[in-house]
Write a protein that holds these residues in place. Structure first.
Motif, PDB file in Angstrom:
ATOM      1  N   GLU A  77      -2.593  -1.409  -7.754  1.00 43.04           N
ATOM      2  CA  GLU A  77      -1.917  -0.846  -6.591  1.00 43.04           C
ATOM      3  C   GLU A  77      -0.441  -1.216  -6.549  1.00 43.04           C
ATOM      4  OE1 GLU A  77      -5.233  -0.012  -3.228  1.00 43.04           O
ATOM      5  OE2 GLU A  77      -4.334  -2.013  -3.211  1.00 43.04           O
ATOM      6  N   GLN A  82       0.011   0.371  -1.918  1.00 43.87           N
ATOM      7  CA  GLN A  82      -1.310   0.051  -1.392  1.00 43.87           C
ATOM      8  C   GLN A  82      -1.970   1.271  -0.760  1.00 43.87           C
ATOM      9  OE1 GLN A  82      -0.521  -3.239   1.279  1.00 43.87           O
ATOM     10  NE2 GLN A  82      -1.281  -4.689  -0.221  1.00 43.87           N
ATOM     11  N   SER A  83      -3.264   1.395  -0.999  1.00 41.72           N
ATOM     12  CA  SER A  83      -4.035   2.474  -0.376  1.00 41.72           C
ATOM     13  C   SER A  83      -4.255   2.160   1.101  1.00 41.72           C
ATOM     14  CB  SER A  83      -5.388   2.623  -1.072  1.00 41.72           C
ATOM     15  OG  SER A  83      -6.195   1.475  -0.825  1.00 41.72           O
TER      16      SER A  83
END
Length: 235
Positions: A77, A82-83
């Motif tokens: 990531e 970041q998700s």
């Protein structure tokens, strides 16, 4: 029958190994079955700007999964940002651990909990919270031993466990095969005294009843009791 062969109210085996890294003020490797998470606690002087000169301390968290924590490789990531899932989980970990902290007693310092998933088989956020508390406890022990805090700022244990409805049955501590097919999935964050910190629950298929919710709560209390016992044994 559960895919693992466990009873409906049976946790996976829980192992917590402490002081697994050299530099962190507190660290542990928590294993809940085949979910393995490295948790470290870092003491940092000062607090975020919005708390400066408030006299209050701060506990926050970061969470991530290694590329081969799952059965197929994920891209890091750090390369892609970041998700939403990662951001949501690390906020949950931070909120959960702050629930046990007397921030006045902690003073104007920050403790950052890093949770890195080495291997995932369901329940990574719950393992991170449970192991994160152990790392936090060890870091605070170091502060107290050095005389930097006068009163223990940790007021209680914090642990988390997943419960859900799999194949029409309420089950405790879902692993990935169950989690991926569960009709209802919930994460229960509780104190050692069984105070509710946070509940995340949703129907993935059919709705669930109040009676089923009560059954899930009973399972969660049993699971948290066992996790708190494992935390006490570790520290």
């Amino acid at each position: 029958m559960r895919p693992s062969g466990r009873e409906l109210n049976q946790m996976r085996d829980v192992v917590i190994e402490t002081n697994v890294t050299r530099h962190a003020e507190g660290s542990c490797l928590i294993k809940m079955g085949d979910t393995h998470v490295l948790c470290t606690a870092s003491l940092e002087p000062g607090v975020p700007r919005f708390l400066k000169n408030s006299g209050l301390g701060w506990v926050t968290a970061e969470y991530g999964m290694l590329p081969r924590a799952t059965n197929t490789r994920m891209r890091r990531e750090a390369k892609n940002g970041q998700s939403g899932r990662t951001q949501e989980i690390q906020r949950l970990i931070g909120r959960s651990l702050r629930a046990c902290i007397d921030r006045v007693a902690l003073g104007e310092r920050q403790i950052t909990i890093d949770c890195d998933v080495i291997q995932a088989d369901g329940g990574t956020r719950c393992a991170s919270i449970t192991g994160g508390w152990v790392a936090l406890r060890l870091a605070v022990n170091r502060l107290m031993k050095a005389g930097e805090v006068k009163t223990d700022p940790i007021m209680d244990h914090i642990a988390a466990v997943s419960c859900g409805i799999y194949a029409g049955q309420c089950v405790l501590d879902l692993d990935y095969p169950e989690d991926s097919e569960a009709g209802t999935d919930g994460n229960f964050v509780m104190t050692g005294a069984k105070g509710m910190v946070e509940l995340q629950g949703s129907a993935e298929g059919a709705t669930f009843s109040r009676d089923q919710f009560n059954q899930l709560m009973d399972l969660a209390e049993k699971g948290v009791d066992e996790l708190v016992a494992a935390q006490k044994a570790a520290v």
